[in-house]
Each structure stands twice: as C-alpha cells, then as structure tokens.
Motif scaffolding. Sequence first.
Motif, mmCIF file in Angstrom:
data_model
loop_
_atom_site.group_PDB
_atom_site.id
_atom_site.type_symbol
_atom_site.label_atom_id
_atom_site.label_comp_id
_atom_site.label_asym_id
_atom_site.label_seq_id
_atom_site.Cartn_x
_atom_site.Cartn_y
_atom_site.Cartn_z
ATOM 1 N N GLU A 106 -5.262 36.993 23.741
ATOM 2 C CA GLU A 106 -5.219 36.198 22.508
ATOM 3 C C GLU A 106 -6.397 35.244 22.365
ATOM 4 O OE1 GLU A 106 -1.546 34.193 21.847
ATOM 5 O OE2 GLU A 106 -0.424 36.049 21.648
ATOM 6 N N GLU A 107 -7.098 34.996 23.438
ATOM 7 C CA GLU A 107 -8.170 34.011 23.432
ATOM 8 C C GLU A 107 -9.278 34.380 22.436
ATOM 9 O OE1 GLU A 107 -11.305 32.176 26.648
ATOM 10 O OE2 GLU A 107 -9.362 32.859 27.354
ATOM 11 N N ASN A 157 -5.744 37.175 29.291
ATOM 12 C CA ASN A 157 -5.340 36.536 28.035
ATOM 13 C C ASN A 157 -6.047 37.232 26.880
ATOM 14 O OD1 ASN A 157 -4.628 34.931 25.906
ATOM 15 N ND2 ASN A 157 -5.602 33.073 26.680
#
Length: 168
Positions: free
Chosen positions: A109-110, A107
């Motif tokens: 975008e975290e 991920n």
Amino acid sequence: MVKVKEVKIDGESIYIFNSAIYIFESSTGFTLELDIIVSEIVERKYRGEENLILEIELHDGRVINTIMHQKSLQGGLPQLNLYCELNDMDDYQDFHYVNENDLVFPNVEEGITLEEIRKYEMPNEKVKLTLTLPIDQTEWLSKKNGRDLSGIFKEVIYDYWRKHHIGS
C-alpha cells in the motif's frame, strides 16, 4: 528481489498498482504469496472466489501458472492477497522469504492512494434518493430514463462538489 510485471486472472489481464511476491515460511511449510493492489472493480469481481487461475509474469521473463487461494487481509486500499502451497522450492531460490515470526511483511500500500486508483478506474454505486421537488421538475424527471438521470446527477454533483470542496 523478484518483481511482478503482469498478472492474469482466469486469462484476463488486470491492472496492478503495486505488488509483492514472496515465499512465506511457517511451521506447516512454504507458500507462494502474491499481494496486489488493484482497482475496487477488480477487487469486487474476484473477492468471493476461493480459487483463481493465475498467470504471473515476472520482470525477468519467467511465468508462473498456478491456482491460488484468497486470504482475507484488512487494508485501506483494494487488494487481493493470494497464496498457493509449494512443494518444490528449486524455482524460487531468488524470491524474498518471510517467516511467520517476522514482524515486517511487504507493504504493497505504500505510496499509493485511493484517489490514484479511482483516477484509473472509478466504480459506480447504485443510490436511491427520495426528493421533494416542484411538480414541474418531477414531471420533467419522470420523462427521463435511468441512464440520462445518472448522467445529469453525476454532472450536477461534480459541479457542486468542485465549487464547494476545493480549498476545504
């Protein structure tokens, strides 16, 4: 785990906010995957390109030069999702492997917000307005060039936004 230090696309360094580089294993073979969070300007510049020439410098000093293809993944942040087929796996033994049956993918975008990205590089958009104004303001506006008008409106809107948006 292998981490990306720098990415160049077609010889141009791009700023990356976060990245994940890994090997994706599917029933058809292995691909090197690179997911990077970039500015909206960088995303728009390369969005329509099918093939990109990449130079990926890793934190351990290795450099990967390859032609990568784009795949379209939906996310909330501007990103490029790139891949290339792999035949020789010897140089990638220490990379994170993801199988097509895995439920969890990296991920990127975290921990990143669009506001942070826009603080680094704010895109401009063309806007057309139709206004009804007093004649003296219309005459004054008609004497200004486009660049001056853009600056005036940007300043007025930011001032208004700061006064009315803070605390809401």
